[in-house]
Each structure stands twice: as C-alpha cells, then as structure tokens.
Design a protein around this motif. Structure first.
Motif, PDB file in Angstrom:
ATOM      1  N   GLU A  17     -31.000  51.405  54.642  1.00 36.60           N
ATOM      2  CA  GLU A  17     -32.298  50.352  53.960  1.00 36.60           C
ATOM      3  C   GLU A  17     -31.755  49.953  52.821  1.00 36.60           C
ATOM      4  O   GLU A  17     -32.254  48.571  51.759  1.00 36.60           O
ATOM      5  N   LYS A  18     -31.098  50.296  51.475  1.00 34.81           N
ATOM      6  CA  LYS A  18     -30.551  49.568  50.467  1.00 34.81           C
ATOM      7  C   LYS A  18     -29.525  49.265  50.247  1.00 34.81           C
ATOM      8  O   LYS A  18     -29.296  49.254  49.404  1.00 34.81           O
ATOM      9  N   ASP A  19     -29.269  48.858  51.333  1.00 31.55           N
ATOM     10  CA  ASP A  19     -27.646  48.297  51.285  1.00 31.55           C
ATOM     11  C   ASP A  19     -26.335  48.669  50.446  1.00 31.55           C
ATOM     12  O   ASP A  19     -25.905  47.750  50.107  1.00 31.55           O
ATOM     13  N   LEU A  20     -26.690  49.882  50.460  1.00 32.85           N
ATOM     14  CA  LEU A  20     -25.515  50.932  49.931  1.00 32.85           C
ATOM     15  C   LEU A  20     -23.948  51.124  50.392  1.00 32.85           C
ATOM     16  O   LEU A  20     -23.247  51.627  49.578  1.00 32.85           O
ATOM     17  N   SER A  21     -24.120  50.727  51.860  1.00 33.70           N
ATOM     18  CA  SER A  21     -23.430  50.813  52.972  1.00 33.70           C
ATOM     19  C   SER A  21     -23.919  49.947  53.531  1.00 33.70           C
ATOM     20  O   SER A  21     -24.446  50.052  54.001  1.00 33.70           O
ATOM     21  N   GLY A  22     -22.503  48.729  54.591  1.00 36.39           N
ATOM     22  CA  GLY A  22     -22.654  47.831  55.268  1.00 36.39           C
ATOM     23  C   GLY A  22     -21.288  48.521  56.997  1.00 36.39           C
ATOM     24  O   GLY A  22     -20.835  49.619  56.410  1.00 36.39           O
ATOM     25  N   CYS A  45     -21.803  55.068  61.877  1.00 38.98           N
ATOM     26  CA  CYS A  45     -22.659  53.865  60.757  1.00 38.98           C
ATOM     27  C   CYS A  45     -23.567  55.255  60.023  1.00 38.98           C
ATOM     28  O   CYS A  45     -24.371  55.622  60.713  1.00 38.98           O
ATOM     29  N   LEU A  46     -24.249  54.896  58.953  1.00 35.27           N
ATOM     30  CA  LEU A  46     -24.839  56.169  58.438  1.00 35.27           C
ATOM     31  C   LEU A  46     -26.018  55.297  58.364  1.00 35.27           C
ATOM     32  O   LEU A  46     -26.601  56.433  58.368  1.00 35.27           O
ATOM     33  N   LYS A  50     -26.728  60.180  64.321  1.00 34.67           N
ATOM     34  CA  LYS A  50     -26.883  60.771  65.666  1.00 34.67           C
ATOM     35  C   LYS A  50     -26.345  61.954  65.282  1.00 34.67           C
ATOM     36  O   LYS A  50     -25.732  62.463  64.599  1.00 34.67           O
ATOM     37  N   ALA A  51     -27.064  63.370  65.562  1.00 40.39           N
ATOM     38  CA  ALA A  51     -26.688  65.080  65.569  1.00 40.39           C
ATOM     39  C   ALA A  51     -25.235  65.026  65.927  1.00 40.39           C
ATOM     40  O   ALA A  51     -24.199  65.177  64.713  1.00 40.39           O
ATOM     41  N   GLU A  52     -24.498  64.516  67.120  1.00 36.61           N
ATOM     42  CA  GLU A  52     -23.316  64.571  67.801  1.00 36.61           C
ATOM     43  C   GLU A  52     -21.982  63.784  66.643  1.00 36.61           C
ATOM     44  O   GLU A  52     -21.172  63.765  66.576  1.00 36.61           O
ATOM     45  N   ASP A  53     -23.265  63.068  65.444  1.00 36.05           N
ATOM     46  CA  ASP A  53     -21.965  62.217  63.814  1.00 36.05           C
ATOM     47  C   ASP A  53     -21.642  63.599  63.426  1.00 36.05           C
ATOM     48  O   ASP A  53     -21.447  62.875  62.101  1.00 36.05           O
ATOM     49  N   VAL A  54     -22.484  64.373  62.962  1.00 35.06           N
ATOM     50  CA  VAL A  54     -21.931  65.557  62.147  1.00 35.06           C
ATOM     51  C   VAL A  54     -21.971  66.267  62.257  1.00 35.06           C
ATOM     52  O   VAL A  54     -22.117  67.110  63.780  1.00 35.06           O
TER      53      VAL A  54
END
Length: 331
Positions: A17-22, A45-46, A50-54
């Motif tokens: 939301e703060k455009d710190l990474s795209g 994508c940050l 989802k839970a399975e992305d961690v």
C-alpha cells in the motif's frame, strides 16, 4: 506460529500500500528461535500473501516443508539472525530510494524527526541481483537498523516487523522530501560561510579505554573549553543531569550540565534525570561517530530512561557534545 504468519501477511500489505515494493519483489522474515525463521517464498507478491506463501526454514536455508521455495535472499536473512540480535527483517525496493541513491552516496535529512529516527544511514554498494556479498551489509547493520543497498533496495531490522517497516517507510518519505526540495531549489545552494566554532577540537593524543575515568575527564575538559557548546547550552537553558552506563560492567558516569558547561560529574547514576545505557560495541561506535546517539535510542540499540521529548529540547547542544566526544578517541 499462526500469529507470526498473520503479522508477515499484514506487513506485506502495508508495504504494498505504501509502494515500497512492486510486483513480486521484496521479502520478509521473523525469528522463530535460534534454529529457525519464518520467511516469505520466492516469487510471492507482498501485497497478496497467503499463509502458504510463508514457511519455516533452518539457518542453513533449508525449508521444513517439502516443496516450499524460500526467497532467494534466504541466506541474507539467516545471516542477519546468526550475527545480530534482530527479530525481524524487511527487505524492500522503494522507487524513490533506489532512484536517489543511484546518484548519491549519502543523504542529509531536512527534518529533525527523521534524523532522530534514522541517524546516518549507511549505503553499501551491490553488484548482483541478490545480496551475495553479505558481510558488509551485516557490518553496516551493527551500527544502523536500516541500510541502503545501492542499485538494489533497502534492508531494515528490528525487534518487530512494525519497527523495521517504519524505518523503511521513514527513509522513503525522507528521500521524497529531498527530491521535492531539489525541485524547488533548482540551483546549487551557496556554500555556508566557514565558522571557527565548528572546528574540531584536537585530541590530547593517544586513545582512551572505553568508559575509563581518563576518557571522561578528557570529555569534560573538551566540553568546558568549547565556546560553541557553551553558547548552545546557554541559548537552550541546558540544566540537567545525564548519566551514561556501560551494560557489560555497569560502569556509570553522571554529568551535571549547568551554566553552559559540565559543572561536575560522579561515577554513579545517582539522581540523573536521564540515563542512557548500552553495550560496549554501540558506545564505541558512538564515540567514533559511526552511530548517532539519538538514532541509537529510537532504534533501541541504547536504552533511554527519561522524557525523550524533554531531552530533545537540547538536541543542538547535545549534538555538539557528541561531536566533541570523538576528540577523546577510544581504543
């Protein structure tokens, strides 16, 4: 564990939301224990985690869940936890930071608040898409909780992901201010006239043992003979007692500031209005001016007991004090 995963997902959304990474750039991690960490996966994508992305990985980078592919920066994250006391790592690719530091090697902050939070931000050159030369970054993180990776991005550490995220966001906002200022100025600012009061005071010679009485006596001498400090102290009505404490030995000194100088000092905390304590590595970096003392307190490298708002009133004379400290060099 689910709570930590939820925290990573929440911070990922804030970063997006703060455009710190795209896109699929950036990665996050949290320390679980001395053997494992939670980290985001490669290609995630940050802003849409989802839970399975961690997943949990060991300190050698191997995932505990078969088939999970951790971030390509996994070895950087594990190195941070192996060498530092950090509990959280944020690695982002902010647009303004990357653009600014592509052509600058440092930044001077235009707001006092930003300098209090960030101090002097180290810039470490990078030559590869992932952080392969890890130790220079680790060394920089010992003195600052946020480091710029030139031509790459920003890494920040903290006790929580919130702490690290706020550092990255604060730096990006500071760079935006610097860019806007440059647009308004358009031309180079005239050089400031030289001032004899800003000249560094020559050390008496040799080095001092950290927190030795000889070092403290020399600091008091330097402060009390410095006309600039006297002027700043009188202008801001500096009247207080400030104690400094070395954690490892609990060696303490309390300075009584009055009348434009240091009236006296004792070797105990006593009735100090403010107490600053920390480990020897951080104090040594401060005495060498590698670490800004105010930023060290906001980044929790040093502990401050006392009203931060009140001590901030004396930011200018204390900043001169810290400059003078370097003239009593430590071994």
């Amino acid at each position: 564990m689910q709570k930590k995963i939820d925290e990573i997902i929440r911070i990922g959304k804030w970063i997006w939301e703060k455009d710190l990474s795209g896109g699929a750039s950036g990665n996050l991690s949290l320390r679980v224990d001395d053997e494992t960490i939670l980290i985001t996966g490669r290609g995630t994508c940050l802003g849409a985690l989802k839970a399975e992305d961690v997943c949990t990985i060991r300190m050698d980078g191997d995932p505990l869940v078969k088939g999970f592919v951790p971030s390509s920066e996994k070895l950087f994250h594990t190195s941070v936890y192996q060498h530092l006391d950090a509990k959280a790592v944020v690695h982002v690719h902010p647009t303004f930071c990357n653009g600014y530091f592509a052509v600058h090697d440092r930044i001077s902050f235009d707001t006092f608040e930003t300098r209090l939070v960030l101090g002097d931000v180290p810039v470490v050159d990078q030559k590869t898409p992932t952080i392969t030369d890890i130790m220079p970054v680790i060394e920089a993180l010992k003195n600052s909780n946020i480091v710029v990776l030139k031509h790459h991005g920003v890494v920040a550490i903290g006790e929580t992901l919130n702490d690290a995220f706020f550092l990255a966001q604060t730096l990006e906002e500071a760079v935006k201010i610097a860019c806007i200022k440059d647009l308004y100025v358009r031309v180079d600012r005239p050089a400031a006239p030289a001032s004899g009061g800003n000249a560094a005071v020559s050390p008496a010679g040799g080095t001092f043992e950290l927190f030795s009485k000889e070092q403290i006596v020399e600091i008091v001498r330097l402060v009390n003979q410095d006309a600039q400090f006297r002027q700043l102290a009188l202008q801001t009505n500096l009247e207080t007692k400030l104690a400094v404490v070395l954690d490892e030995t609990q060696t303490a000194y309390c300075f009584h500031f009055s009348g434009g100088g240091i009236k006296d000092f004792t070797d105990k905390v006593g009735d100090a209005e403010f107490v600053i304590s920390g480990k020897s590595d951080y104090w040594r970096a401060i005495f060498k001016r590698q670490l800004d003392p105010f930023a060290a307190t906001t980044q929790k490298k040093l502990k401050l007991k006392g009203d931060f708002a009140k001590i901030s009133r004396w930011y200018v004379p204390f900043n001169r004090l810290f400059d003078l400290w370097t003239s009593a060099p430590v071994a």
